[in-house]
Design a protein around this motif. Sequence first.
Motif, PDB file in Angstrom:
ATOM      1  N   TYR A   1      36.143  38.067  36.587  1.00 18.82           N
ATOM      2  CA  TYR A   1      36.991  38.729  36.342  1.00 18.82           C
ATOM      3  C   TYR A   1      37.165  40.011  36.620  1.00 18.82           C
ATOM      4  CZ  TYR A   1      39.635  41.778  32.846  1.00 18.82           C
ATOM      5  OH  TYR A   1      40.228  42.794  32.438  1.00 18.82           O
ATOM      6  N   ARG A   2      36.246  40.882  36.319  1.00 21.45           N
ATOM      7  CA  ARG A   2      36.043  42.231  36.600  1.00 21.45           C
ATOM      8  C   ARG A   2      35.980  42.494  37.954  1.00 21.45           C
ATOM      9  NH1 ARG A   2      32.243  41.627  32.952  1.00 21.45           N
ATOM     10  NH2 ARG A   2      33.061  42.057  30.692  1.00 21.45           N
ATOM     11  N   VAL A   3      35.364  41.862  39.238  1.00 20.86           N
ATOM     12  CA  VAL A   3      35.305  42.087  40.350  1.00 20.86           C
ATOM     13  C   VAL A   3      36.791  41.631  41.039  1.00 20.86           C
ATOM     14  CG1 VAL A   3      33.084  42.236  40.574  1.00 20.86           C
ATOM     15  CG2 VAL A   3      34.114  40.157  41.020  1.00 20.86           C
ATOM     16  N   ALA A   4      37.282  40.517  40.356  1.00 23.65           N
ATOM     17  CA  ALA A   4      38.372  39.939  41.173  1.00 23.65           C
ATOM     18  C   ALA A   4      39.650  40.761  40.790  1.00 23.65           C
ATOM     19  CB  ALA A   4      38.625  38.519  40.461  1.00 23.65           C
ATOM     20  N   LYS A   5      39.896  41.412  39.528  1.00 24.30           N
ATOM     21  CA  LYS A   5      40.782  42.251  39.270  1.00 24.30           C
ATOM     22  C   LYS A   5      40.586  43.700  39.966  1.00 24.30           C
ATOM     23  CE  LYS A   5      42.598  44.798  35.474  1.00 24.30           C
ATOM     24  NZ  LYS A   5      42.502  45.199  34.026  1.00 24.30           N
ATOM     25  N   ARG A   6      39.672  44.023  40.356  1.00 29.94           N
ATOM     26  CA  ARG A   6      39.368  45.107  41.228  1.00 29.94           C
ATOM     27  C   ARG A   6      39.692  44.761  42.632  1.00 29.94           C
ATOM     28  NH1 ARG A   6      39.082  48.891  43.828  1.00 29.94           N
ATOM     29  NH2 ARG A   6      38.240  50.998  43.893  1.00 29.94           N
ATOM     30  N   ALA A   7      39.418  43.576  43.030  1.00 31.17           N
ATOM     31  CA  ALA A   7      39.591  43.486  44.465  1.00 31.17           C
ATOM     32  C   ALA A   7      41.085  43.140  44.854  1.00 31.17           C
ATOM     33  CB  ALA A   7      38.750  42.123  44.846  1.00 31.17           C
ATOM     34  N   VAL A   8      41.864  42.411  43.810  1.00 34.05           N
ATOM     35  CA  VAL A   8      43.236  41.868  44.504  1.00 34.05           C
ATOM     36  C   VAL A   8      44.094  43.001  44.666  1.00 34.05           C
ATOM     37  CG1 VAL A   8      42.772  39.540  43.409  1.00 34.05           C
ATOM     38  CG2 VAL A   8      44.175  41.515  42.094  1.00 34.05           C
ATOM     39  N   ARG A   9      44.364  44.107  44.001  1.00 37.50           N
ATOM     40  CA  ARG A   9      45.357  45.002  44.310  1.00 37.50           C
ATOM     41  C   ARG A   9      45.310  45.201  45.845  1.00 37.50           C
ATOM     42  NH1 ARG A   9      47.998  47.723  39.967  1.00 37.50           N
ATOM     43  NH2 ARG A   9      46.963  47.468  38.179  1.00 37.50           N
ATOM     44  N   PRO A  10      44.301  45.924  46.545  1.00 35.14           N
ATOM     45  CA  PRO A  10      44.390  46.074  47.705  1.00 35.14           C
ATOM     46  C   PRO A  10      44.719  44.843  48.587  1.00 35.14           C
ATOM     47  CG  PRO A  10      42.469  47.127  47.107  1.00 35.14           C
ATOM     48  CD  PRO A  10      43.036  46.161  45.968  1.00 35.14           C
ATOM     49  N   MET A  11      44.131  43.752  48.239  1.00 27.73           N
ATOM     50  CA  MET A  11      44.530  42.333  48.857  1.00 27.73           C
ATOM     51  C   MET A  11      46.006  41.893  49.080  1.00 27.73           C
ATOM     52  SD  MET A  11      41.456  39.639  47.944  1.00 27.73           S
ATOM     53  CE  MET A  11      39.817  40.020  48.217  1.00 27.73           C
ATOM     54  N   MET A  12      46.657  42.476  47.763  1.00 31.46           N
ATOM     55  CA  MET A  12      48.192  42.080  47.611  1.00 31.46           C
ATOM     56  C   MET A  12      48.906  43.051  48.271  1.00 31.46           C
ATOM     57  SD  MET A  12      47.980  41.660  43.440  1.00 31.46           S
ATOM     58  CE  MET A  12      49.670  41.515  42.956  1.00 31.46           C
ATOM     59  N   SER A  13      48.492  44.477  48.535  1.00 33.80           N
ATOM     60  CA  SER A  13      49.149  45.131  49.462  1.00 33.80           C
ATOM     61  C   SER A  13      48.922  44.660  50.815  1.00 33.80           C
ATOM     62  CB  SER A  13      48.432  46.656  49.189  1.00 33.80           C
ATOM     63  OG  SER A  13      48.631  46.995  47.839  1.00 33.80           O
ATOM     64  N   ALA A  14      48.010  44.419  51.262  1.00 31.85           N
ATOM     65  CA  ALA A  14      47.636  43.805  52.408  1.00 31.85           C
ATOM     66  C   ALA A  14      48.164  42.523  52.989  1.00 31.85           C
ATOM     67  CB  ALA A  14      46.400  43.892  52.945  1.00 31.85           C
ATOM     68  N   ARG A  15      48.578  41.940  51.844  1.00 29.44           N
ATOM     69  CA  ARG A  15      49.285  40.653  51.902  1.00 29.44           C
ATOM     70  C   ARG A  15      48.244  39.664  52.746  1.00 29.44           C
ATOM     71  NH1 ARG A  15      54.061  39.526  50.000  1.00 29.44           N
ATOM     72  NH2 ARG A  15      55.270  41.447  49.438  1.00 29.44           N
ATOM     73  N   ARG A  16      46.938  39.659  52.436  1.00 33.30           N
ATOM     74  CA  ARG A  16      45.960  38.778  52.577  1.00 33.30           C
ATOM     75  C   ARG A  16      44.697  38.833  51.991  1.00 33.30           C
ATOM     76  NH1 ARG A  16      42.534  40.487  57.013  1.00 33.30           N
ATOM     77  NH2 ARG A  16      43.385  42.557  57.625  1.00 33.30           N
ATOM     78  N   GLY A  17      44.049  37.658  51.917  1.00 36.54           N
ATOM     79  CA  GLY A  17      42.674  38.148  51.316  1.00 36.54           C
ATOM     80  C   GLY A  17      42.120  36.613  51.115  1.00 36.54           C
ATOM     81  N   ARG A  18      40.639  36.468  50.671  1.00 35.51           N
ATOM     82  CA  ARG A  18      40.116  35.450  50.361  1.00 35.51           C
ATOM     83  C   ARG A  18      39.122  35.768  49.253  1.00 35.51           C
ATOM     84  NH1 ARG A  18      42.764  33.005  53.554  1.00 35.51           N
ATOM     85  NH2 ARG A  18      41.897  31.584  55.421  1.00 35.51           N
TER      86      ARG A  18
END
Length: 234
Positions: free
Chosen positions: A104-121
């Motif tokens: 939960y902690r690492v995913a939460k921290r990771a997703v914001r920049p991924m959301m801005s970039a509109r891509r991620g895994r």
Amino acid sequence: MTRSVLVTGGNRGIGLAVARRLAGDGDRVAVTFRSGPPPAGLFGVRCDVTDPGQVDRAFKEVEAEQGAVEVLVANAGITRDRLLAVMAEDDFAAVLDTNLGGAYRVAKRAVRPMMSARRGRVVLISSVSALLGTAGQANYAASKAGLIGFGRSLARELAPRNITVNVVAAGLIDTDMTASLPEARLAAMTEAVPLGRVGTPAEVATVVAFLAGPDAGYITGAVVPVDGGLGMGH
Ligand code: NDP
């Protein structure tokens, strides 16, 4: 394609195999470690995933070194096997807090920049125990089953941003975690594996690399077994 990758618990076992595989494929790979030296040739950041402050600091270090995380592999995990009747509060809480709370902690921290970039895994490392249940592992199985609900919810939340979230349900894999099992128990568990052997960390890494890669763009919310057939049908 060179991406910024972070693998938690990437200093040994499955995490290290995943990190080496992705680095070998050309990605810039950072790993978290808690003690000792970071693995040679990889960018190491000290981080205990039960501590949100350490998670934030680790991400800042990774972002400064190689840019925002584009591929997150939430792999850090522990076992504290006990039969329920003798399972202490802390045995339950520590396993949930590390395996599920850490993701939960690492995913939460990771997703914001991924959301801005509109891509991620995002790839979450779960276990066949989540599906089959394992006597003596109620805490561990609960944490790993939790990852499936967590991951599938994230998959739905993040799909509109072109971020995929998948779960790897690993079976019996040859690492320190399995080496700590009593010999008779390991032998009995191996016998239950249709392919009749334990798997290697590299065999898990190859599936993670696929899910993290461009060929898996239409796969999200999947639970992919790498278990020699042990969890078949679940
Ligand atoms: P290992 O015990 O070899 O490695 C566990 C890794 O997790 C280590 O890098 C460890 O770091 C890290 N870790 C543990 N707790 C924390 C924490 N609080 N903060 C940060 N890092 C932490 O295990 P495996 O490689 O076998 O397991 C990796 C993942 O795969 C786990 O999630 C495990 O549940 C899962 N898995 C393993 C299976 C197997 O048969 N081996 C089967 C199914 C799933 P450190 O070195 O600092 O302790």
